[in-house]
Scaffold this motif. Structure first.
Motif, PDB file in Angstrom:
ATOM      1  N   LYS A   1       0.480   3.838  38.881  1.00  0.00           N
ATOM      2  CA  LYS A   1       0.459   5.282  39.097  1.00  0.00           C
ATOM      3  C   LYS A   1      -0.797   5.700  39.859  1.00  0.00           C
ATOM      4  O   LYS A   1      -1.797   4.973  39.897  1.00  0.00           O
TER       5      LYS A   1
ATOM      6  N   ALA B   1       7.952  18.831  42.995  1.00  0.00           N
ATOM      7  CA  ALA B   1       7.452  18.518  41.650  1.00  0.00           C
ATOM      8  C   ALA B   1       7.504  19.743  40.763  1.00  0.00           C
ATOM      9  O   ALA B   1       7.005  20.804  41.131  1.00  0.00           O
TER      10      ALA B   1
ATOM     11  N   VAL C   1       4.974  10.302  32.555  1.00  0.00           N
ATOM     12  CA  VAL C   1       5.586  10.545  33.865  1.00  0.00           C
ATOM     13  C   VAL C   1       4.466  10.831  34.853  1.00  0.00           C
ATOM     14  O   VAL C   1       3.588  11.664  34.584  1.00  0.00           O
TER      15      VAL C   1
ATOM     16  N   LYS D   1       3.233  10.248  39.396  1.00  0.00           N
ATOM     17  CA  LYS D   1       3.573   9.793  40.746  1.00  0.00           C
ATOM     18  C   LYS D   1       3.050   8.380  40.957  1.00  0.00           C
ATOM     19  O   LYS D   1       2.001   8.005  40.445  1.00  0.00           O
TER      20      LYS D   1
ATOM     21  N   GLU E   1       7.434   9.816  47.940  1.00  0.00           N
ATOM     22  CA  GLU E   1       7.117  10.111  46.542  1.00  0.00           C
ATOM     23  C   GLU E   1       8.069   9.361  45.640  1.00  0.00           C
ATOM     24  O   GLU E   1       9.286   9.495  45.735  1.00  0.00           O
TER      25      GLU E   1
ATOM     26  N   VAL F   1       8.567   8.582  41.463  1.00  0.00           N
ATOM     27  CA  VAL F   1       8.120   9.069  40.155  1.00  0.00           C
ATOM     28  C   VAL F   1       8.227   7.934  39.138  1.00  0.00           C
ATOM     29  O   VAL F   1       9.287   7.339  38.960  1.00  0.00           O
TER      30      VAL F   1
ATOM     31  N   HIS G   1       8.050   6.429  35.259  1.00  0.00           N
ATOM     32  CA  HIS G   1       8.261   6.772  33.857  1.00  0.00           C
ATOM     33  C   HIS G   1       7.990   5.529  33.021  1.00  0.00           C
ATOM     34  O   HIS G   1       8.260   4.411  33.464  1.00  0.00           O
TER      35      HIS G   1
ATOM     36  N   CYS H   1      15.755  13.416  37.145  1.00  0.00           N
ATOM     37  CA  CYS H   1      14.885  13.377  38.331  1.00  0.00           C
ATOM     38  C   CYS H   1      15.714  13.190  39.601  1.00  0.00           C
ATOM     39  O   CYS H   1      16.576  12.306  39.673  1.00  0.00           O
TER      40      CYS H   1
ATOM     41  N   SER I   1      12.944   7.262  41.506  1.00  0.00           N
ATOM     42  CA  SER I   1      12.204   7.147  40.251  1.00  0.00           C
ATOM     43  C   SER I   1      12.333   5.745  39.689  1.00  0.00           C
ATOM     44  O   SER I   1      13.315   5.036  39.948  1.00  0.00           O
TER      45      SER I   1
END
Length: 769
Positions: free
Chosen positions: A445, A460, A492, A494, A505, A507, A509, A530, A534
């Motif tokens: 991240k 976002a 959570v 980026k 981007e 995401v 998790h 989302c 992701s």
């Protein structure tokens, strides 16, 4: 005093006196070497040194002056100074120097040398073509209406974009509509087992309202659905809520561990018709909640039976089954409504993908004259090969990667996966334990300080505004949104490293069993809703039953602890006829034998880690944290991989928090590696692991010690907390004033011993969290 006649004559010579220097600091060897050099003061320094000493002396000259303040004459550098200088120069045993600009010399990890060679040779395979889906809705059936279920249910299914039943639904629904016998349901993942038992139950309950007298929430509980995990229970309850939305007089609820028992008891007193529960909480309410009346229960659904037994819920299930057997079946309600449309006896339905010994034991305990229902035609016996089959449209592949290259290969693979716009929107990475999940999440991240300096993305969601990903009709209140935002603030984020021009981007998790239940629920909800590309990094807590929409790829970074778990992991994609991909990382050597097992569930193809690195590192690398290791133009993908590895190692050296997480992740990974099932341990032999190479996969330069100390420390801590609880009368967070059971030490100890035995047999703590 008399003169003894002795004359002492000292000749000092013409030169100045040389004061005696006492050497301090450093190691004993360094002090002795310095004293020896001082005694040889009349000889030139270069002549007094050998070739090896010349190199060591050169290193010491670099160290002189390092650190704060100046050392006094004769004071050697302290060990801590040496360590800091070694860190600053990025030196480590067994590593080579990288020829760079003067004054910018750095150490580059040797990633592509001294690696074990791959033993298996794979033939070049043709491009994979997707076959016909095996768990897709049947084209030969017009719609759900052909199964003679309620027209209003058919309309509700159409609003959920479900028009045709799958093969297992076509078998189970007619049986449960017309029969009152127990059933064992077996089908591959993603085939719609949940709808296969919910639809006939709802249809028969709706028949009670056909005479004009509607049933209500206080009419009684008609069905109990037992799920092995909280996530699966929540998901089943969500599906059930969607189905009964047009029927406001029907009420369902979910009771799971981690929630308030007081609130659950209030809902049970008020009245419900359908109960979804985890085994432990269900057994607790059967013992302590008098408002839970079992007389009207007609269906007991045991979902994911193999998982229920693997997690050690046998005693809780036995308690629930025995409690139902002791209660007489009611034929009429208190209001006088006849229950004739319902089965004349309690029906138990056991759903499981396998017929292992523990599942057979659960069947003997719960089923009576059961009908076996499976997709295989003309077979009333279990086909073990069919049990282990994955959906045909699921493309499986394997990558044999040396341990040192695992981390950079994973990053390169993720970077290539998200480099095609719209090709992969959701991916899941399965890892062995919670510490490993935490480390990789924190590493991948964007750091908090770097994220704060970036402009907010227009897609976002903010903390106080509704998310674009949530439909307007289901938009929760601001307080609920802020609570969800608070729950996912640390799960959570980026992503860095794996973004590309096509996916600027991504995401991240993270989820595992050590997180609190509200956090797990909010994280899963965020991942499902989302809209951006992701990635979910998780343990086996997400491997069973979860139906997350649009999962395109499953990566098994750490192989599953059993082959059954592998089937359930890859079953998170290619659901309900959709296509999907699954990739597993294996080490050269013994783990290559696992490929023969993979062939039992399909035809896996081979991916070369060299091609993965070349494809993933062809674009420009961008690092979120600045270190001395920087990518340069014109580098080969080998050089880029070494630069990336060096950057990660340097980053950990300046970040104590992530360094400690890397060490904990390494230790837990090694412990988890020893918990594979006995039958498969031949492929996962812990004695063949090169700990130094595995440490590289965690960005460490040396393997940390104390691999076995964590379990003992946790056990001691648990004993102390238990003693404080018993002696000090500590109150449980979920306790209430309705006469909860007193603390009984012996049953608790017996349950702990049972679960400990199961950990040793392969169903480990790492599967759970």
């Amino acid at each position: 005093m008399a003169d003894d006649g002795m004359l002492m004559n000292f000749e000092l010579g013409g030169g100045p006196l040389k004061p005696q220097v006492k050497f301090k600091g450093g190691s004993w060897r360094d002090r002795k070497r310095a004293e020896k050099s001082a005694k040889l003061g009349s000889r030139p320094a270069a002549a007094a040194r050998g070739p090896d000493d010349e190199q060591r002396s050169a290193k010491r000259q670099k160290i002189d002056g390092f650190g704060s303040g100046r050392r006094a004459e004769g004071e050697l550098p302290h060990r801590s100074d040496l360590a800091r200088k070694k860190t600053a120069d990025h030196g480590a045993p067994g590593q080579k120097k990288h020829a760079g600009p003067p004054g910018n010399r750095q150490v580059v990890s040797r990633l592509f040398s001294f690696n074990p060679e791959q033993k298996t040779t794979f033939e070049e395979e043709e491009e994979w073509k997707e076959p016909e889906a095996t768990n897709a809705p049947l084209l030969t059936v017009a719609n759900f209406g052909s199964l003679t279920i309620s027209s209003r249910l058919v309309e509700t299914l159409a609003k959920m974009n479900l028009e045709r039943p799958t093969a297992i639904q076509q078998k189970v629904i007619p049986h449960m509509l017309s029969n009152s016998s127990d059933a064992f349901v077996q089908a591959e993942t993603g085939s719609g087992k949940t709808f296969s038992y919910l639809l006939p139950i709802l249809h028969r309950v709706l028949l009670l309202s056909g005479g004009g007298e509607k049933i209500h929430r206080d009419s009684g509980v008609f069905a109990i659905i037992v799920s092995p995990t909280r996530e699966l229970a929540k998901q089943t309850h969500t599906v059930l809520e969607q189905l009964i939305r047009p029927f406001p007089w029907l009420v369902s609820t979910a009771i799971t561990g981690g929630e308030s028992k007081k609130a659950e008891k209030a809902r049970l007193r008020k009245g419900i018709n359908f109960l979804v529960a985890t085994p432990g909480r269900l057994a607790d309410h059967i013992d302590n909640t008098k408002a839970l009346n079992l007389g009207t229960v007609r269906w007991l659904i045991l979902d994911e039976g193999d998982r229920l037994m693997d997690l050690g819920f046998e005693e809780d299930l036995k308690k629930a089954i025995e409690a139902l057997k002791q209660v007489e079946v009611s034929n009429t309600l208190a209001s006088g409504i006849s229950l004739e449309p319902l089965p004349d006896r309690r029906v138990t339905v056991l759903c499981s993908a396998t017929m292992k010994l523990n599942v057979q034991k659960l069947g003997e305990m719960s089923l009576a004259d059961a009908t076996f229902l499976a997709v295989e035609k003309g077979a009333e016996t279990v086909d073990e090969q069919a049990v282990h089959k994955a959906p045909a449209q699921l493309h499986q592949s394997h990558i044999i990667v040396p341990a040192k290259l695992r981390l950079v290969t994973l990053m390169a693979y993720l970077k290539s996966v998200f480099s095609r716009r719209g090709h992969t929107m959701k991916a899941i990475i399965f890892m062995s334990c919670a510490h490993t999940v935490d480390f990789h999440y924190e590493l991948l991240k964007i750091p908090e300080n770097a994220e704060a300096s970036q402009p907010p993305s227009k897609d976002a969601p903010s903390k106080d505004t509704p998310s674009k990903d949530t439909p307007s009709k289901d938009t929760p209140s601001k307080s609920a949104q802020s609570k969800d935002s608070e729950n996912v603030s640390k799960t959570v984020a980026k992503a860095a490293y794996i973004t590309s021009a096509a996916s600027p981007e991504v995401v991240l998790h993270r989820m595992h069993g050590s997180l609190s239940q509200p956090v797990r629920t909010a994280t899963l909800k965020s991942f499902s809703a989302c809209k951006s590309p992701s990635l979910l990094i998780t343990t086996d807590v997400s491997s069973r039953g979860l139906d997350i929409p649009s999962v395109d790829l499953v990566i098994e970074y750490d192989p599953a602890f059993s082959f059954d778990d592998h089937i359930h992991r890859i079953g998170r994609t290619a659901r309900a006829g959709r296509s999907g991909d699954a990739t597993i990382f294996l080490l050269p050597g013994a783990e290559e034998g696992y490929i023969e097992l993979l062939k039992a569930s399909g035809s896996p193809s081979s991916l070369s880690y060299e091609s993965v690195l070349q494809k993933g590192l062809m674009t420009k690398l961008e690092f979120p944290v600045e270190t001395t290791a920087k990518p340069q133009d014109g580098q080969t993908y080998h050089d880029k991989a070494e630069t990336l590895q060096l950057h990660l190692e340097q980053r950990l050296l300046i970040d104590n928090k992530r360094l400690e997480m890397a060490r904990n992740g390494f230790k837990s990974h090694i412990r988890a590696y020893a918990t594979h099932t006995k039958e498969e341990r031949v492929h996962f032999d812990i004695t063949q692991l090169h700990l130094g190479h595995v440490a590289k996969a965690f960005g460490l330069r040396d393997p940390p010690g104390g691999i076995g100390s964590g379990i003992e420390r946790k056990a001691q801590k648990g004993k102390k907390e238990h003693w404080r609880t018993v002696k000090g009368g500590k109150k449980d967070d979920d306790s209430d004033d309705d006469g909860a059971a007193k603390l009984d030490q012996k049953p608790a100890r017996d349950a702990l011993m049972r679960k400990s035995k199961m950990l040793m047999s392969g169903a480990s703590e790492f599967n759970i969290g």
